[in-house]
Enzyme design. Structure first.
Site, PDB file in Angstrom:
ATOM      1  N   ASP A 110       1.000  -1.128   0.287  1.00 37.05           N
ATOM      2  CA  ASP A 110       0.030   0.314   0.075  1.00 37.05           C
ATOM      3  C   ASP A 110       0.896   1.214   0.174  1.00 37.05           C
ATOM      4  O   ASP A 110       0.516   2.323  -0.389  1.00 37.05           O
ATOM      5  CB  ASP A 110      -0.967  -0.006   1.136  1.00 37.05           C
ATOM      6  CG  ASP A 110      -1.982  -1.122   1.250  1.00 37.05           C
ATOM      7  OD1 ASP A 110      -3.124  -1.548   0.375  1.00 37.05           O
ATOM      8  OD2 ASP A 110      -3.228  -1.425   1.963  1.00 37.05           O
ATOM      9  N   ASP A 130      -2.896  15.866  21.620  1.00 35.24           N
ATOM     10  CA  ASP A 130      -2.441  15.239  20.571  1.00 35.24           C
ATOM     11  C   ASP A 130      -2.062  15.443  19.245  1.00 35.24           C
ATOM     12  O   ASP A 130      -1.793  15.784  18.676  1.00 35.24           O
ATOM     13  CB  ASP A 130      -1.580  13.757  21.012  1.00 35.24           C
ATOM     14  CG  ASP A 130      -0.550  13.348  22.090  1.00 35.24           C
ATOM     15  OD1 ASP A 130      -0.304  14.479  22.660  1.00 35.24           O
ATOM     16  OD2 ASP A 130      -0.574  12.288  22.064  1.00 35.24           O
TER      17      ASP A 130
END
EC number: 2.7.1.23
Length: 265
Positions: free
Chosen positions: A45, A149
């Site tokens: 991928d 985050d």
């Protein structure tokens, strides 16, 4: 038919690429790296993602085919031992394809410059040090103040990648929707976020306006971008789509089961 072969650097991929190139030449295909009609990627991928960005300005005229030489790839339908069968399928090609939505990323910076990107899987916004603070808008309306985050915005096919690791839902690619997931959000009596993935409608967009810092990092698929101070990032479903040559039909949920569960093997 104009074909090019795009591969990574592992030995198995190089061997498969050499074999495929030889068969394409003997089959009287035109090898065209600059303006191909079909791009065959050999690797996984990640290799297909690299090829997608290499030919992002030609998406309307290109179909992709993925051949994987390692672990099963989500975008790859062929194995390296099936090269001969792939060439036969190319010879019998009738233009059959399937298309998937892409993510349009528009970044505006404090110096009034801007940049535009396309993502096949996802884009994230994070801060290098400390807590990220950003205002989140949906279709122009304020939604929440995020602290944590980072945030991840993904396409339906990208929902099986990093977004899934963040607790996002797996979305069928026939849905022209984008999904935003939180990365380690802060939630207490003072700071609150939805703490849940958000899936938007086709005509909606998500805007992020980070506050007060210049140490933010943006990613677009596998690329890490260290831009100047970000004023705003707008995410929406792109008008462009990626097209895959579909010689084999594999249902999306079969692909998901095969990639993540494997109970049928």
């Amino acid at each position: 038919m104009r074909v090019t072969v795009f591969h990574n650097s592992i030995p198995a991929s190089i061997t498969a690429a050499q074999k495929l190139t030889k068969l394409l030449k003997s089959g009287h295909f035109e090898l065209d790296e600059r303006h191909p009609e079909v791009v065959v990627t050999i690797g996984g991928d990640g290799t297909l993602l690299s090829a997608f960005h290499r030919y992002a300005d030609q998406l309307n005229s290109i179909r992709f085919i993925g051949v994987h030489t390692g672990h099963l790839g989500f975008y790859t339908d062929w194995r390296d031992f099936e090269i001969e069968d792939l060439v036969i399928a190319l010879k019998e090609d009738s233009g059959q394809s399937v298309s998937y939505p892409l993510l349009d990323v528009q970044a505006t910076y404090a110096d009034a410059t801007s940049a535009h990107y396309l993502a096949l899987n996802e884009s994230t916004l994070k801060r290098l040090n400390g807590t990220m603070r950003t205002e989140v808008y949906i279709k122009g309306d304020f939604f929440e103040s995020f602290r944590g985050d980072g945030l991840c915005v993904s396409t339906p096919t990208g929902s099986t990648a990093y977004s899934k690791s963040n607790g996002g839902a797996v979305i069928h690619p026939r849905l022209d929707a984008l999904q935003m997931t939180e990365i380690a959000s802060i939630n207490n009596r003072v700071f609150r976020t939805l703490s849940s993935p958000i899936i938007t409608a086709p005509d909606e967009w998500v805007t992020l306006e980070p506050t007060g810092r210049d140490d933010y990092v943006m990613t677009v698929d596998q690329f890490v971008i260290n831009p100047p101070t970000i004023k705003q990032i707008r995410y929406k479903i792109a008008k462009e789509r990626i097209h895959f040559a579909r010689y084999r039909h594999m249902h999306f949920w079969d692909r998901v089961e095969d990639a993540f569960i494997g109970a049928k093997h």
